[in-house]
Design a protein around this motif. Structure first.
Motif, mmCIF file in Angstrom:
data_model
loop_
_atom_site.group_PDB
_atom_site.id
_atom_site.type_symbol
_atom_site.label_atom_id
_atom_site.label_comp_id
_atom_site.label_asym_id
_atom_site.label_seq_id
_atom_site.Cartn_x
_atom_site.Cartn_y
_atom_site.Cartn_z
ATOM 1 N N GLY A 231 0.727 -1.117 -0.116
ATOM 2 C CA GLY A 231 -0.007 0.064 0.061
ATOM 3 C C GLY A 231 0.837 1.069 0.073
ATOM 4 N N LYS A 232 2.250 1.016 -0.101
ATOM 5 C CA LYS A 232 3.159 2.382 0.073
ATOM 6 C C LYS A 232 3.764 2.326 -1.379
ATOM 7 C CE LYS A 232 3.244 2.093 5.122
ATOM 8 N NZ LYS A 232 2.536 1.106 5.061
ATOM 9 N N THR A 233 3.906 3.563 -1.739
ATOM 10 C CA THR A 233 4.722 3.714 -3.374
ATOM 11 C C THR A 233 6.289 3.882 -3.021
ATOM 12 O OG1 THR A 233 4.413 6.015 -3.083
ATOM 13 C CG2 THR A 233 2.686 4.946 -4.121
ATOM 14 N N GLN A 234 7.127 3.710 -3.899
ATOM 15 C CA GLN A 234 8.306 3.868 -3.793
ATOM 16 C C GLN A 234 8.707 5.315 -3.354
ATOM 17 O OE1 GLN A 234 10.622 2.548 -7.343
ATOM 18 N NE2 GLN A 234 9.583 0.527 -7.179
ATOM 19 N N ILE A 235 7.896 6.188 -3.876
ATOM 20 C CA ILE A 235 8.304 7.358 -3.409
ATOM 21 C C ILE A 235 7.914 8.109 -2.037
ATOM 22 C CG2 ILE A 235 7.363 9.971 -3.706
ATOM 23 C CD1 ILE A 235 8.844 9.048 -6.119
ATOM 24 N N PHE A 236 7.083 7.202 -1.402
ATOM 25 C CA PHE A 236 6.788 7.246 -0.013
ATOM 26 C C PHE A 236 8.162 6.780 0.642
ATOM 27 C CE2 PHE A 236 6.366 4.831 3.872
ATOM 28 C CZ PHE A 236 5.602 5.762 4.784
ATOM 29 N N TRP A 237 8.551 5.593 0.172
ATOM 30 C CA TRP A 237 9.860 5.563 1.007
ATOM 31 C C TRP A 237 11.045 6.208 0.667
ATOM 32 C CZ3 TRP A 237 9.219 2.051 4.692
ATOM 33 C CH2 TRP A 237 8.127 1.123 4.767
ATOM 34 N N ALA A 238 11.188 6.909 -0.205
ATOM 35 C CA ALA A 238 12.185 7.595 -0.730
ATOM 36 C C ALA A 238 12.112 8.799 0.137
ATOM 37 C CB ALA A 238 12.240 8.030 -2.337
ATOM 38 N N ARG A 239 10.997 9.586 0.115
ATOM 39 C CA ARG A 239 10.740 10.635 0.901
ATOM 40 C C ARG A 239 10.938 10.361 2.364
ATOM 41 N NH1 ARG A 239 5.260 12.783 -2.164
ATOM 42 N NH2 ARG A 239 6.529 13.831 -3.824
ATOM 43 N N LEU A 240 10.723 9.199 3.101
ATOM 44 C CA LEU A 240 10.952 8.801 4.373
ATOM 45 C C LEU A 240 12.442 8.771 4.711
ATOM 46 C CD1 LEU A 240 9.680 7.955 7.273
ATOM 47 C CD2 LEU A 240 9.783 5.531 6.402
ATOM 48 N N ILE A 241 13.134 8.256 3.693
ATOM 49 C CA ILE A 241 14.642 8.378 3.911
ATOM 50 C C ILE A 241 15.257 9.599 3.750
ATOM 51 C CG2 ILE A 241 16.794 7.408 2.767
ATOM 52 C CD1 ILE A 241 15.333 4.889 1.782
ATOM 53 N N ALA A 242 14.590 10.390 2.967
ATOM 54 C CA ALA A 242 15.295 11.743 2.799
ATOM 55 C C ALA A 242 14.676 12.409 4.259
ATOM 56 C CB ALA A 242 14.542 12.600 1.676
ATOM 57 N N ALA A 243 13.831 12.398 4.756
ATOM 58 C CA ALA A 243 13.143 12.927 5.982
ATOM 59 C C ALA A 243 14.076 12.505 6.895
ATOM 60 C CB ALA A 243 11.773 12.784 6.187
ATOM 61 N N GLU A 244 14.420 11.394 7.222
ATOM 62 C CA GLU A 244 15.507 10.897 8.295
ATOM 63 C C GLU A 244 16.879 11.444 8.036
ATOM 64 O OE1 GLU A 244 15.361 6.811 8.844
ATOM 65 O OE2 GLU A 244 13.342 6.659 9.270
ATOM 66 N N LEU A 245 17.264 11.533 6.899
ATOM 67 C CA LEU A 245 18.631 12.121 6.499
ATOM 68 C C LEU A 245 18.583 13.670 7.132
ATOM 69 C CD1 LEU A 245 19.455 10.564 2.973
ATOM 70 C CD2 LEU A 245 20.499 10.098 5.360
ATOM 71 N N TYR A 246 17.451 14.352 6.556
ATOM 72 C CA TYR A 246 17.291 15.716 7.043
ATOM 73 C C TYR A 246 17.313 16.136 8.346
ATOM 74 C CZ TYR A 246 16.824 17.100 2.223
ATOM 75 O OH TYR A 246 17.342 17.662 0.908
#
Length: 256
Positions: A231-246
């Motif tokens: 139920g989650k897109t690849q964009i969701f995971w990419a943005r989640l990873i980016a948010a954790e990095l920031y």
């Protein structure tokens, strides 16, 4: 050309292999690939088992090169003038296919192993055909239109080790790199943007982009459980990873 590390059953590891070879003036693509493989295989002898390629690589020298190094090959077979193609084409009307499916497509499969119609290749060759039917919904009238596609592959993979359904999936994976890999790299990773007009800089950026792409997808498929991905897109995971990095960057470090 695509190198696979888990092409054959029984392998439990995934190895990332990133390498390239520039094409020299006056040289065809097959020669470039052979030079790349001549360097890669001795350096990483267990990195991959199978080479997938399009019809351009249906060359005896390409098959023999890989066979001599203990690797298998699977290529699209298109050249009607080949004796191998003509021999199997004559069998299609006389041998009943087996039913199968690929994704949502209904298929008819033919499998002809141990063919000797390509004597230049130093081993028997196997030919697999997949006649596939599916529907496409047209945007104009929203009607489903039936479609067919006809795929034929030549391979050195033996039937006892790799059944016909696996051959069909592997054959289609050759085009997944076009339909998913390069398409995603262009639209989501901006790999078609030239940040610096210098050959070395362009090459470096592309290699880093390919590496990041591979690591992201290996992390997503091998580390994140299917239930969590549902139920989650690849964009969701990419943005989640980016948010954790920031989140690791303090406001003080961002001030001018």
């Amino acid at each position: 050309m695509l190198l696979l590390s888990r092409a054959l059953p029984g392998r439990e590891t995934v190895r990332l292999l990133l390498d390239h070879e520039p094409q020299r003036p006056g040289e065809d693509e097959v020669e470039t690939a052979l030079r790349l493989l001549a360097r890669v295989i001795p350096a990483y002898p267990r990195a991959f088992d199978l080479v997938l390629a399009d019809a351009l690589y249906a060359k005896a020298r390409f098959f023999n090169f890989l066979l001599a190094r203990g690797k298998h090959v699977l290529v699209v077979l298109k050249e009607e003038r080949r004796n191998l193609y003509q021999d199997v084409a004559g069998l299609f009307d006389h041998v009943a296919p087996q039913p199968g499916s690929y994704r949502s497509r209904q298929c008819s499969w033919w499998d002809f192993p141990d063919l000797l119609s390509w004597p230049q290749v130093q081993a028997p060759v196997r030919v697999v055909r997949s006649l596939e039917t599916y529907t496409v919904r047209r945007q104009l009238d929203k009607q489903d239109e039936p479609q067919t596609s006809d795929w034929i592959w030549a391979t050195t993979l033996p039937p006892a080790q790799v059944p016909v359904d696996r051959i069909v999936h592997l054959g289609h994976q050759r085009w997944d790199i076009e339909n998913y890999g390069f398409n995603e790299l262009t639209n989501e990773w901006h790999s078609d943007h030239v940040f610096k007009h210098d050959p070395d800089a362009i090459e470096c950026f592309l290699l880093v982009a390919f590496l990041a792409y591979n690591i992201f997808h290996v992390f997503l498929t091998r580390n994140v459980k299917p239930a969590a991905r549902q139920g989650k897109t690849q964009i969701f995971w990419a943005r989640l990873i980016a948010a954790e990095l920031y989140s690791e960057v303090s406001p003080a470090s961002m001030s001018p």
